[in-house]
Design a protein around this motif. Structure first.
Motif, PDB file in Angstrom:
ATOM      1  N   SER A 141      -3.274   5.260  11.138  1.00  0.00           N
ATOM      2  CA  SER A 141      -4.413   4.361  10.952  1.00  0.00           C
ATOM      3  C   SER A 141      -5.021   3.947  12.241  1.00  0.00           C
ATOM      4  CB  SER A 141      -4.047   3.113  10.195  1.00  0.00           C
ATOM      5  OG  SER A 141      -2.770   2.998   9.755  1.00  0.00           O
ATOM      6  N   SER A 162       6.191  10.048   0.767  1.00  0.00           N
ATOM      7  CA  SER A 162       4.897  10.408   1.328  1.00  0.00           C
ATOM      8  C   SER A 162       4.951  10.287   2.842  1.00  0.00           C
ATOM      9  CB  SER A 162       3.786   9.531   0.747  1.00  0.00           C
ATOM     10  OG  SER A 162       4.054   8.185   1.022  1.00  0.00           O
ATOM     11  N   THR A 173       0.564   7.854   7.063  1.00  0.00           N
ATOM     12  CA  THR A 173      -0.777   8.196   7.544  1.00  0.00           C
ATOM     13  C   THR A 173      -1.056   7.432   8.814  1.00  0.00           C
ATOM     14  OG1 THR A 173      -1.735   6.498   6.144  1.00  0.00           O
ATOM     15  CG2 THR A 173      -1.678   8.726   5.251  1.00  0.00           C
ATOM     16  N   LEU A 233       0.827  -1.197   0.000  1.00  0.00           N
ATOM     17  CA  LEU A 233       0.000   0.000   0.000  1.00  0.00           C
ATOM     18  C   LEU A 233       0.868   1.256   0.000  1.00  0.00           C
ATOM     19  CD1 LEU A 233      -2.790   1.261   0.088  1.00  0.00           C
ATOM     20  CD2 LEU A 233      -2.733   1.072   2.576  1.00  0.00           C
ATOM     21  N   LYS A 234       1.929   1.257   0.812  1.00  0.00           N
ATOM     22  CA  LYS A 234       2.826   2.409   0.847  1.00  0.00           C
ATOM     23  C   LYS A 234       3.495   2.601  -0.512  1.00  0.00           C
ATOM     24  CE  LYS A 234       6.740   4.586   3.113  1.00  0.00           C
ATOM     25  NZ  LYS A 234       6.899   5.446   1.990  1.00  0.00           N
ATOM     26  N   ARG A 235       3.941   1.508  -1.123  1.00  0.00           N
ATOM     27  CA  ARG A 235       4.584   1.600  -2.439  1.00  0.00           C
ATOM     28  C   ARG A 235       3.585   2.125  -3.478  1.00  0.00           C
ATOM     29  NH1 ARG A 235       8.274   3.241  -5.397  1.00  0.00           N
ATOM     30  NH2 ARG A 235       8.730   2.031  -7.244  1.00  0.00           N
ATOM     31  N   ALA A 236       2.349   1.670  -3.409  1.00  0.00           N
ATOM     32  CA  ALA A 236       1.328   2.150  -4.347  1.00  0.00           C
ATOM     33  C   ALA A 236       1.091   3.649  -4.169  1.00  0.00           C
ATOM     34  CB  ALA A 236       0.025   1.384  -4.153  1.00  0.00           C
ATOM     35  N   LYS A 237       1.034   4.101  -2.906  1.00  0.00           N
ATOM     36  CA  LYS A 237       0.849   5.530  -2.646  1.00  0.00           C
ATOM     37  C   LYS A 237       2.030   6.331  -3.158  1.00  0.00           C
ATOM     38  CE  LYS A 237      -2.194   5.161   1.358  1.00  0.00           C
ATOM     39  NZ  LYS A 237      -2.348   5.370   2.795  1.00  0.00           N
ATOM     40  N   ASP A 238       3.247   5.797  -2.984  1.00  0.00           N
ATOM     41  CA  ASP A 238       4.434   6.483  -3.494  1.00  0.00           C
ATOM     42  C   ASP A 238       4.408   6.577  -5.017  1.00  0.00           C
ATOM     43  OD1 ASP A 238       5.357   6.845  -0.920  1.00  0.00           O
ATOM     44  OD2 ASP A 238       6.789   5.184  -1.002  1.00  0.00           O
ATOM     45  N   VAL A 291       1.689   6.630  -6.923  1.00  0.00           N
ATOM     46  CA  VAL A 291       0.665   7.629  -7.261  1.00  0.00           C
ATOM     47  C   VAL A 291       1.240   9.028  -7.097  1.00  0.00           C
ATOM     48  CG1 VAL A 291      -1.531   8.635  -6.523  1.00  0.00           C
ATOM     49  CG2 VAL A 291      -1.317   6.158  -6.781  1.00  0.00           C
ATOM     50  N   ALA A 292       1.972   9.271  -6.003  1.00  0.00           N
ATOM     51  CA  ALA A 292       2.584  10.582  -5.776  1.00  0.00           C
ATOM     52  C   ALA A 292       3.593  10.906  -6.878  1.00  0.00           C
ATOM     53  CB  ALA A 292       3.263  10.623  -4.412  1.00  0.00           C
ATOM     54  N   GLU A 347       1.626  11.890  -9.995  1.00  0.00           N
ATOM     55  CA  GLU A 347       1.068  13.232  -9.826  1.00  0.00           C
ATOM     56  C   GLU A 347       2.158  14.292  -9.967  1.00  0.00           C
ATOM     57  OE1 GLU A 347      -0.855  12.922  -6.041  1.00  0.00           O
ATOM     58  OE2 GLU A 347      -2.681  12.065  -6.911  1.00  0.00           O
TER      59      GLU A 347
END
Length: 103
Positions: free
Chosen positions: A103, A98, A101, A8-13, A15-16, A19
């Motif tokens: 949780s 990033s 977050t 999940l962290k890698r996916a968020k990175d 996406v960032a 962007e």
């Protein structure tokens, strides 16, 4: 085996990173300072670290940065280098990590 949290962290990175690349599609825009970076380097009391790389003497980077600072409201050589390098890396898909977050 990677955990879901790591994935999940890698996916968020990723996406960032995408962007960040979209933000600087116009060639001149990669040279504009990111709002978060402007805010960060303008604050006093921030932790700082040295960034030392060998560069060709013929580029006279120290002298040119110093001259720029004298002629342009003295942003500070370290702030200028940080903002320009940050802009370049963001434009090529390498934003800062990033923030975790809660949780």
């Amino acid at each position: 085996m990677p955990s879901r949290v790591d994935a999940l962290k890698r996916a968020k990175d990723l996406v960032a990173a995408l962007e960040a690349m979209e933000e600087y599609q116009v060639p001149q825009e990669w040279f504009s300072f990111h709002e978060e970076t402007k805010d960060l380097i303008s604050r006093r009391g921030r932790g700082r670290e040295q960034l030392a790389y060998s560069v060709p003497e013929e580029l006279a980077l120290r002298e040119r940065v110093a001259l720029y600072c004298v002629e342009n409201e003295n942003p500070g050589a370290g702030n200028l280098v940080a903002a320009v390098l940050d802009s370049f890396l963001r434009s090529h898909g390498y934003p800062p990590p990033s923030k975790p977050t809660k949780s």
